[in-house]
Design a protein around this motif. Structure first.
Motif, short mmCIF file in Angstrom:
data_model
loop_
_atom_site.label_atom_id
_atom_site.label_comp_id
_atom_site.label_asym_id
_atom_site.label_seq_id
_atom_site.Cartn_x
_atom_site.Cartn_y
_atom_site.Cartn_z
N ILE A 15 -9.02 14.12 10.47
CA ILE A 15 -7.73 14.61 9.98
C ILE A 15 -6.99 13.51 9.23
N VAL A 16 -6.92 12.33 9.83
CA VAL A 16 -6.20 11.21 9.20
C VAL A 16 -6.86 10.83 7.88
N TYR A 17 -8.19 10.80 7.87
CA TYR A 17 -8.88 10.42 6.63
C TYR A 17 -8.59 11.42 5.52
N VAL A 18 -8.69 12.71 5.83
CA VAL A 18 -8.47 13.73 4.80
C VAL A 18 -7.04 13.68 4.28
N LEU A 19 -6.08 13.45 5.17
CA LEU A 19 -4.67 13.45 4.76
C LEU A 19 -4.27 12.19 4.00
N LEU A 20 -4.86 11.04 4.38
CA LEU A 20 -4.39 9.77 3.83
C LEU A 20 -5.34 9.10 2.84
N PHE A 21 -6.64 9.34 2.98
CA PHE A 21 -7.60 8.56 2.19
C PHE A 21 -8.48 9.40 1.27
N ALA A 22 -8.54 10.70 1.50
CA ALA A 22 -9.31 11.56 0.60
C ALA A 22 -8.60 11.65 -0.75
N PRO A 23 -9.28 12.13 -1.78
CA PRO A 23 -8.62 12.29 -3.09
C PRO A 23 -7.32 13.09 -2.94
N PRO A 24 -6.31 12.74 -3.71
CA PRO A 24 -5.01 13.41 -3.57
C PRO A 24 -5.08 14.88 -3.97
N VAL A 25 -4.13 15.64 -3.43
CA VAL A 25 -4.04 17.06 -3.77
C VAL A 25 -3.58 17.20 -5.22
N GLN A 26 -4.34 17.97 -5.99
CA GLN A 26 -4.01 18.24 -7.38
C GLN A 26 -3.69 19.73 -7.52
N PRO A 27 -3.10 20.14 -8.63
CA PRO A 27 -2.82 21.57 -8.83
C PRO A 27 -4.06 22.46 -8.70
N ASP A 28 -5.24 21.89 -9.03
CA ASP A 28 -6.46 22.69 -8.96
C ASP A 28 -7.33 22.36 -7.75
N THR A 29 -6.75 21.69 -6.74
CA THR A 29 -7.54 21.27 -5.58
C THR A 29 -8.24 22.45 -4.91
N LEU A 33 -12.08 27.10 -3.85
CA LEU A 33 -12.00 28.04 -2.73
C LEU A 33 -11.46 29.39 -3.19
N GLN A 34 -10.42 29.36 -4.00
CA GLN A 34 -9.84 30.61 -4.50
C GLN A 34 -10.86 31.40 -5.32
N THR A 35 -11.63 30.68 -6.11
CA THR A 35 -12.64 31.33 -6.94
C THR A 35 -13.74 31.93 -6.08
N GLN A 40 -15.82 35.28 -7.80
CA GLN A 40 -16.23 34.86 -9.14
C GLN A 40 -17.24 33.72 -9.05
N ILE A 41 -18.31 33.95 -8.31
CA ILE A 41 -19.29 32.90 -8.02
C ILE A 41 -19.96 32.35 -9.28
N PRO A 42 -20.30 33.17 -10.28
CA PRO A 42 -20.99 32.62 -11.46
C PRO A 42 -20.20 31.56 -12.20
N THR A 43 -18.89 31.47 -11.98
CA THR A 43 -18.08 30.48 -12.68
C THR A 43 -18.02 29.15 -11.96
N ILE A 44 -18.64 29.04 -10.78
CA ILE A 44 -18.58 27.82 -9.98
C ILE A 44 -19.92 27.10 -10.02
#
Length: 216
Positions: A15-29, A33-35, A40-44
């Motif tokens: 949890i700490v690693y994902v929150l503090l050290f993983a790549p930052p949250v971006q608008p398209d993060t 998952l949404q796709t 819309q699997i063929p687009t991924i």
């Protein structure tokens, strides 16, 4: 006690690693998952599709052990596995930490347990895994996945969760207890093969293990 403490440390550390050290949250993060959820699997990138699906395979692999194990535990396995559907390994680790070593089983096997205990379920999971890996290997863009791993928090965390599923499978006595319920020795070469061959070791175990004996 040492086993439980280590599991909680892994859970908290992830949890700490994902929150503090993983790549930052971006608008398209969470776009991958949404796709995926929108169908819309063929687009991924096929690598991400396969990785997402393999996390689901891991949850089913663990389910094939935890639901029978949970019958003999004070904590309800189904609640943690249901949480795992939404949170992945974060929902599973607390069950592994709270459960007690137990090598017995009693009572009836309901329809759900019979399906999880069936060798045909293991064969279905193994075949699905081979198809998913082939899909990623032959059609995936691995350089794009590498870039996503370095820049996208969702892909980064999902990849690490997949590795944790591999690491934890033999560790918290879940596997050795399941083997003992079926009359298999946890000191055997079988345990070492299942424990140390990532993904395919557990899948082979599900395909070959003797059925769990329950009251009919």
């Amino acid at each position: 006690m040492g086993r439980k403490l280590l599991l909680w440390l892994i859970w908290l550390g992830f949890i700490v690693y994902v929150l503090l050290f993983a790549p930052p949250v971006q608008p398209d993060t969470f776009q991958p998952l949404q796709t995926l959820l929108s169908g819309q699997i063929p687009t991924i990138n096929p690598v991400i599709v396969s990785l997402f699906s393999l996390v689901g395979i891991w949850l089913l692999i663990y389910s094939c052990l935890t639901f029978a194990d949970g019958r003999m535990q004070r904590v309800p396995a189904w609640a943690f596995m249901l949480a795992s559907v939404a949170t992945g390994v974060l929902g599973l680790i607390p069950y592994l930490a709270l459960r007690e070593p137990n090598q017995s089983f009693s009572g009836h096997k309901d329809t759900w347990l019979k399906w999880l205990d069936s060798r045909s379920t293991g064969l279905i999971l193994a075949f699905s895994t081979i198809v998913l890996l082939a899909f990623a290997l032959f059609f995936g863009d691995w350089s794009a996945f590498s870039q996503e791993f370095q820049t996208n928090r969702f892909v980064h965390a999902m990849s690490l969760a997949f590795l944790l599923f591999c690491f934890l499978f033999p560790f918290p006595t879940l596997l050795s207890d399941d083997m003992a319920r079926r009359g298999l020795s946890s000191d055997s070469q079988l345990f070492r093969l299942v424990a140390f061959i990532p993904l395919f070791g557990p899948l082979a175990y599900l395909c070959l293990r003797p059925p769990l004996l329950g009251a009919d």
